[in-house]
Design an enzyme around this catalytic site. Structure first.
Site, PDB file in Angstrom:
ATOM      1  CG  ASN A  62      -6.563  -0.484   1.288  1.00  0.00           C
ATOM      2  OD1 ASN A  62      -5.978  -0.221   0.077  1.00  0.00           O
ATOM      3  ND2 ASN A  62      -6.143  -1.153   2.346  1.00  0.00           N
TER       4      ASN A  62
ATOM      5  CG  HIS B  26      -3.092   3.306   1.993  1.00  0.00           C
ATOM      6  ND1 HIS B  26      -3.461   3.057   0.740  1.00  0.00           N
ATOM      7  CD2 HIS B  26      -3.113   2.311   2.850  1.00  0.00           C
ATOM      8  CE1 HIS B  26      -4.018   1.862   0.861  1.00  0.00           C
ATOM      9  NE2 HIS B  26      -3.975   1.461   2.229  1.00  0.00           N
TER      10      HIS B  26
ATOM     11  CB  CYS C  94      -0.835   0.149   1.302  1.00  0.00           C
ATOM     12  SG  CYS C  94      -2.150  -1.317   1.115  1.00  0.00           S
TER      13      CYS C  94
HETATM   14  O1  UT7 Z   1      -3.782  -0.966   3.284  1.00  0.00           O
HETATM   15  C1  UT7 Z   1      -3.032  -1.398   4.759  1.00  0.00           C
HETATM   16  C2  UT7 Z   1      -3.456  -2.735   5.250  1.00  0.00           C
HETATM   17  N1  UT7 Z   1      -4.649  -2.892   5.846  1.00  0.00           N
HETATM   18  C3  UT7 Z   1      -5.179  -2.058   6.902  1.00  0.00           C
HETATM   19  O2  UT7 Z   1      -4.871  -1.373   6.953  1.00  0.00           O
HETATM   20  C4  UT7 Z   1      -6.351  -2.936   7.314  1.00  0.00           C
HETATM   21  C5  UT7 Z   1      -6.175  -2.606   9.006  1.00  0.00           C
HETATM   22  N2  UT7 Z   1      -7.163  -3.022   9.596  1.00  0.00           N
HETATM   23  C6  UT7 Z   1      -8.673  -2.734   9.548  1.00  0.00           C
HETATM   24  O3  UT7 Z   1      -9.024  -2.069   8.855  1.00  0.00           O
HETATM   25  C7  UT7 Z   1      -9.457  -3.531  10.528  1.00  0.00           C
HETATM   26  O4  UT7 Z   1      -8.760  -4.199  11.611  1.00  0.00           O
HETATM   27  C8  UT7 Z   1     -10.298  -4.570   9.903  1.00  0.00           C
HETATM   28  C9  UT7 Z   1     -11.688  -3.735   9.181  1.00  0.00           C
HETATM   29  C10 UT7 Z   1      -9.995  -5.514   9.159  1.00  0.00           C
HETATM   30  C11 UT7 Z   1     -11.191  -5.122  10.982  1.00  0.00           C
HETATM   31  O5  UT7 Z   1     -11.820  -4.301  12.026  1.00  0.00           O
HETATM   32  P1  UT7 Z   1     -11.681  -4.644  13.495  1.00  0.00           P
HETATM   33  O6  UT7 Z   1     -12.544  -3.694  14.185  1.00  0.00           O
HETATM   34  O7  UT7 Z   1     -10.239  -4.454  13.915  1.00  0.00           O
HETATM   35  O8  UT7 Z   1     -12.420  -5.888  13.698  1.00  0.00           O
HETATM   36  P2  UT7 Z   1     -11.814  -7.212  14.316  1.00  0.00           P
HETATM   37  O9  UT7 Z   1     -10.894  -7.948  13.523  1.00  0.00           O
HETATM   38  O10 UT7 Z   1     -11.429  -7.163  15.625  1.00  0.00           O
HETATM   39  O11 UT7 Z   1     -13.033  -8.304  14.306  1.00  0.00           O
HETATM   40  C12 UT7 Z   1     -14.141  -8.079  15.148  1.00  0.00           C
HETATM   41  C13 UT7 Z   1     -15.356  -9.201  15.066  1.00  0.00           C
HETATM   42  C14 UT7 Z   1     -14.828 -10.617  14.900  1.00  0.00           C
HETATM   43  O12 UT7 Z   1     -15.704 -11.408  15.399  1.00  0.00           O
HETATM   44  P3  UT7 Z   1     -15.548 -11.958  16.942  1.00  0.00           P
HETATM   45  O13 UT7 Z   1     -14.247 -12.562  16.990  1.00  0.00           O
HETATM   46  O14 UT7 Z   1     -15.313 -10.616  17.928  1.00  0.00           O
HETATM   47  O15 UT7 Z   1     -16.813 -12.685  17.304  1.00  0.00           O
HETATM   48  C15 UT7 Z   1     -14.726 -10.733  13.523  1.00  0.00           C
HETATM   49  O16 UT7 Z   1     -14.759 -12.218  13.252  1.00  0.00           O
HETATM   50  O17 UT7 Z   1     -15.680  -8.973  13.516  1.00  0.00           O
HETATM   51  C16 UT7 Z   1     -15.883  -9.879  12.931  1.00  0.00           C
HETATM   52  N3  UT7 Z   1     -15.582  -9.891  11.415  1.00  0.00           N
HETATM   53  C17 UT7 Z   1     -16.801  -9.402  10.721  1.00  0.00           C
HETATM   54  N4  UT7 Z   1     -18.117  -9.514  10.648  1.00  0.00           N
HETATM   55  C18 UT7 Z   1     -18.795  -9.093   9.951  1.00  0.00           C
HETATM   56  C19 UT7 Z   1     -14.517  -9.652  10.819  1.00  0.00           C
HETATM   57  N5  UT7 Z   1     -14.908  -9.321   9.456  1.00  0.00           N
HETATM   58  C20 UT7 Z   1     -16.256  -9.267   9.407  1.00  0.00           C
HETATM   59  C21 UT7 Z   1     -17.162  -9.010   8.278  1.00  0.00           C
HETATM   60  N6  UT7 Z   1     -18.500  -9.051   8.621  1.00  0.00           N
HETATM   61  N7  UT7 Z   1     -16.675  -8.698   7.122  1.00  0.00           N
END
Ligand code: UT7
Length: 326
Positions: A283, A253, A113
């Protein structure tokens, strides 16, 4: 002293729109979750017959038209991409051929990225050193081809697209004032594509293990991204004896709205100082900054003399900033 000045911008987004509601039918997710956690409403997906070089080519032609530059006048083509047409040759070489840029050297930069900021910084060094007069710098990605469409953690985040700028060596105060590039390879496993390289060469079992698809520990990436983007933005301002009050606009970004809001808050920027289009594009990795820049430029949001900054973070980990007087 001659500086690398941005004399044209261009971008291209594929026609197909994939909304959060479309994704609801593909994986166990909801528009509400995606919108609240990422700020993304929709993203673009390349058509089956569109390749990364095709996206790059359209963005490049748009930038060259704005700059009034012909293909034979370009000395360098640098493409930031990790989803090129082939593992090799470089997508830059394919773009060079399609453009007919017969006098240009061409190469790709692999910085995920941060690809555009790394590519731009490379081209700027050639211009500052007097070894090139005009450079075409492109960020182009088709992440939809390396995403695991069964993984709801990642497939909702990414989109396809390309953006480009034409740089020209010019006398005067305008142009790229500084570039700061950073990396910390100890984090590589938090965001990477396991196959198929030297560690995991192509194999049927590798496909069964879904190795050719992106893997990400989103939560951990998130924390380092906010800190790194904040620090490297500050470093650029300090190096130029400026403060955030001098910034007309930051082009971060476009990873996730929450990351952007956190960076904005830490830097104490106003809404007007921060360009955000992650809601419409998702993204697009190395393409996100030049796509955003072109949108702002074509909307007339930038005026001569404005101080703007590009601020990127991505796999590697890599990050970096470029400060520019428009
Ligand atoms: O481009 C540079 C590289 N990438 C990034 O910058 C990405 C950086 N990270 C993020 O943007 C975020 O961490 C995400 C958007 C990927 C995830 O958001 P988060 O608030 O960190 O959520 P999480 O990974 O802590 O997940 C929370 C919950 C989980 O469920 P449990 O374990 O709490 O029951 C996930 O399984 O949300 C669940 N979950 C979803 N639920 C519905 C993860 N993806 C989804 C989804 N729909 N698409």
């Amino acid at each position: 002293m001659k500086r690398a000045r941005i004399i044209g911008t261009g971008s291209y987004l594929p026609a197909k729109v994939l909304t959060n509601f479309d994704l609801e039918k593909m994986v166990d997710t909801s528009n509400e979750w995606i919108s609240t956690r990422t700020g993304i409403d929709e993203r673009r997906i390349a058509a089956d017959d569109e390749m990364t070089s095709d996206l790059a080519l359209i963005a490049a032609r748009n930038a060259m038209d704005m700059a009034g530059v012909k293909a034979e006048d370009i000395d360098l083509i640098v493409v930031g991409t990790i989803t090129g047409d082939y593992p090799w040759p470089s997508t830059a070489c394919i773009v060079q051929d399609k453009l007919g840029a017969i006098n240009a050297g061409a190469w790709d930069v692999s910085a995920a990225c941060s690809g555009f900021v790394y590519a731009l910084s490379s081209a700027v060094q050639f211009i500052n050193g007097g070894n090139a007069k005009r450079a075409l710098v492109i960020g182009a990605e088709i992440f939809s081809r390396i995403i695991d469409w069964e993984d709801r953690n990642t497939c909702i985040l990414f989109g396809d697209g390309a953006g480009a700028v034409v740089l020209e060596a010019q006398e005067g105060d305008a142009g790229v004032l500084s570039t700061h590039l950073k990396a910390d390879g100890s984090f590589w496993e938090l965001l990477y594509q396991p196959g198929f390289g030297a560690v995991h060469p192509a194999s049927v079992s590798g496909i069964e293990q879904r190795l050719p698809f992106l893997r990400m520990a989103g939560n951990e990436v998130f924390k380092v991204a906010v800190r790194s983007m904040y620090e490297v933005a500050n470093e650029a301002l300090t190096a130029n004896d400026m403060t955030t009050a001098d910034l007309a606009m930051l082009f971060p970004h476009q990873a996730n709205r929450r990351i952007l809001d956190a960076v904005k808050k830490r830097l104490k920027l106003t809404d007007e100082q921060m360009f955000i289009n992650v809601d419409k594009c998702g993204n697009t990795s190395g393409a996100s900054i030049p796509i955003a820049l072109d949108e702002a430029n074509r909307k007339g949001m930038l005026k001569e003399g404005d101080i703007i900054m590009f601020d990127a973070f991505g796999g590697g980990f890599t990050w970096g900033s470029c400060l520019v007087r428009w």
